[in-house]
Design an enzyme around this catalytic site. Structure first.
Site, PDB file in Angstrom:
ATOM      1  N   ASP A  65      36.856  32.884 -16.746  1.00 11.65           N
ATOM      2  CA  ASP A  65      35.701  32.034 -17.049  1.00 11.65           C
ATOM      3  C   ASP A  65      34.385  32.677 -16.623  1.00 11.65           C
ATOM      4  O   ASP A  65      34.370  33.719 -15.950  1.00 11.65           O
ATOM      5  CB  ASP A  65      35.865  30.646 -16.384  1.00 11.65           C
ATOM      6  CG  ASP A  65      36.371  30.735 -14.949  1.00 11.65           C
ATOM      7  OD1 ASP A  65      36.277  31.818 -14.343  1.00 11.65           O
ATOM      8  OD2 ASP A  65      36.859  29.722 -14.431  1.00 11.65           O
ATOM      9  N   GLU A  77      38.685  21.050 -16.443  1.00 14.06           N
ATOM     10  CA  GLU A  77      38.521  19.927 -15.522  1.00 14.06           C
ATOM     11  C   GLU A  77      39.421  18.751 -15.923  1.00 14.06           C
ATOM     12  O   GLU A  77      39.734  18.587 -17.111  1.00 14.06           O
ATOM     13  CB  GLU A  77      37.061  19.453 -15.569  1.00 14.06           C
ATOM     14  CG  GLU A  77      36.033  20.508 -15.154  1.00 14.06           C
ATOM     15  CD  GLU A  77      35.927  20.689 -13.643  1.00 14.06           C
ATOM     16  OE1 GLU A  77      36.899  20.448 -12.915  1.00 14.06           O
ATOM     17  OE2 GLU A  77      34.837  21.096 -13.204  1.00 14.06           O
ATOM     18  N   ASN A 121      40.354  19.208  -7.386  1.00 12.45           N
ATOM     19  CA  ASN A 121      40.689  18.161  -8.364  1.00 12.45           C
ATOM     20  C   ASN A 121      41.784  18.586  -9.339  1.00 12.45           C
ATOM     21  O   ASN A 121      42.056  17.897 -10.304  1.00 12.45           O
ATOM     22  CB  ASN A 121      39.419  17.764  -9.141  1.00 12.45           C
ATOM     23  CG  ASN A 121      38.826  18.927  -9.941  1.00 12.45           C
ATOM     24  OD1 ASN A 121      39.385  20.023  -9.963  1.00 12.45           O
ATOM     25  ND2 ASN A 121      37.710  18.680 -10.601  1.00 12.45           N
ATOM     26  N   HIS A 158      41.745  21.366 -11.188  1.00 13.73           N
ATOM     27  CA  HIS A 158      41.347  22.200 -12.326  1.00 13.73           C
ATOM     28  C   HIS A 158      41.912  23.616 -12.206  1.00 13.73           C
ATOM     29  O   HIS A 158      42.116  24.123 -11.105  1.00 13.73           O
ATOM     30  CB  HIS A 158      39.823  22.201 -12.551  1.00 13.73           C
ATOM     31  CG  HIS A 158      39.015  22.998 -11.590  1.00 13.73           C
ATOM     32  ND1 HIS A 158      37.697  22.727 -11.321  1.00 13.73           N
ATOM     33  CD2 HIS A 158      39.312  24.078 -10.829  1.00 13.73           C
ATOM     34  CE1 HIS A 158      37.238  23.606 -10.459  1.00 13.73           C
ATOM     35  NE2 HIS A 158      38.183  24.422 -10.149  1.00 13.73           N
TER      36      HIS A 158
HETATM   37  P1  PGA Z   1      38.253  28.565  -4.707  1.00  8.29           P
HETATM   38  O1  PGA Z   1      38.154  27.895  -6.130  1.00  8.29           O
HETATM   39  O2  PGA Z   1      39.199  29.705  -4.827  1.00  8.29           O
HETATM   40  O3  PGA Z   1      36.856  29.021  -4.404  1.00  8.29           O
HETATM   41  O4  PGA Z   1      38.739  27.519  -3.769  1.00  8.29           O
HETATM   42  C1  PGA Z   1      39.290  27.688  -6.870  1.00  8.29           C
HETATM   43  C2  PGA Z   1      38.936  27.021  -8.174  1.00  8.29           C
HETATM   44  O5  PGA Z   1      37.976  26.247  -8.205  1.00  8.29           O
HETATM   45  O6  PGA Z   1      39.645  27.267  -9.159  1.00  8.29           O
END
Ligand code: PGA
Length: 243
Positions: free
Chosen positions: A67, A143, A136, A138
């Site tokens: 992404d 999302e 959450n 995702h």
């Molecule tokens: P993080 O994010 O590795 O910074 O915890 C993971 C994500 O949001 O997919």
């Protein structure tokens, strides 16, 4: 789905790096699906160490990222292109022209999404896809919602994600509100998936992956349908699992 529970972030990084090293050793021309965020930084450090120790050669791999924020130029400190250059690419012998990150500055974002999926197809698909997971649930920027998109698409970030990512920006208002993300269909097409999570804030989302239920409200729960998904978590992230 395989679950590996390790003691801490350091061990998680080593185990995940080893999984990637195995794929590259088996197929030096592998297409590596990569991710950004706090979770993979330790793993990338381990891969850099392996490269420096001449255990690993990246000269023939291709990389594809999940992404990118819309509106940030590649030099922006918080763009995912910049993240990848700084945390991995400039420390290994990858051919930078064979590293792909969606272009968040594309004038025609819909066309950019389509091209990205075509590029992955042209490369023969992704051999191993790395995933973090949001608090959450995702994966990439897919999302929780009532429906999910299969292909690469533009998405509005949830408030929860904007707040979680604000730690990387000077001000929460600087966090982009939209991003280009590979869709769940694209992710599921990867031959192998490795999801990594560390810390208690991920425990609820991780529980959802092993719930036996698949719901768009926890996009990561989709991984239960994948033939070769490995979930590597530390004890804190595994807190709500019976294992
Ligand atoms: P993080 O994010 O590795 O910074 O915890 C993971 C994500 O949001 O997919």
């Amino acid at each position: 789905m395989k679950l590996i529970v390790v003691e801490n972030y350091e061990e998680l990084s080593k185990v995940a790096a080893q999984e990637y090293a195995n794929v590259i050793k088996e197929n030096p021309k592998a297409v590596l699906g990569l991710a950004t965020g706090g979770s993979p930084i330790g793993m990338y450090k381990e891969l850099i160490k392996m490269y420096e120790n001449k255990e690993l050669d990246f000269s023939n791999v291709t990389t594809v990222n999940l992404d990118e924020y819309v509106g940030l130029n590649p030099e922006h400190e918080q763009s995912y292109r910049h993240f990848m250059n700084e945390n991995l690419f400039k420390h290994i012998n990858v051919d930078i022209t064979k590293t792909f990150v969606p272009n968040g500055l594309a004038e025609d974002l819909a066309a950019q999404c389509k091209e990205y999926d075509e590029k992955i197809k042209e490369l023969g698909g992704i051999d191993v896809q790395l995933l973090g997971i949001g608090n959450n649930g995702h994966i990439a920027f897919n999302e929780p919602d009532t429906e999910l998109s299969a292909g690469t698409h533009v998405i509005s970030l949830t408030q929860n994600t904007i707040e979680a990512n604000a730690r990387f920006f000077d001000n929460i208002d600087d966090v982009p509100k939209t991003a280009i993300t590979m869709g769940v269909g694209g992710i599921m097409k990867a031959k192998k998936i490795i999801l990594i999570a560390s810390g208690e804030s991920k425990a609820e989302a991780i529980k959802g992956i092993f719930s036996g239920k698949i719901t768009t409200e926890n996009p990561a729960s989709m991984l239960q349908m994948h033939r070769d998904a490995v979930v590597i978590v530390d004890k804190d992230a595994a807190k709500l699992l019976n294992y």
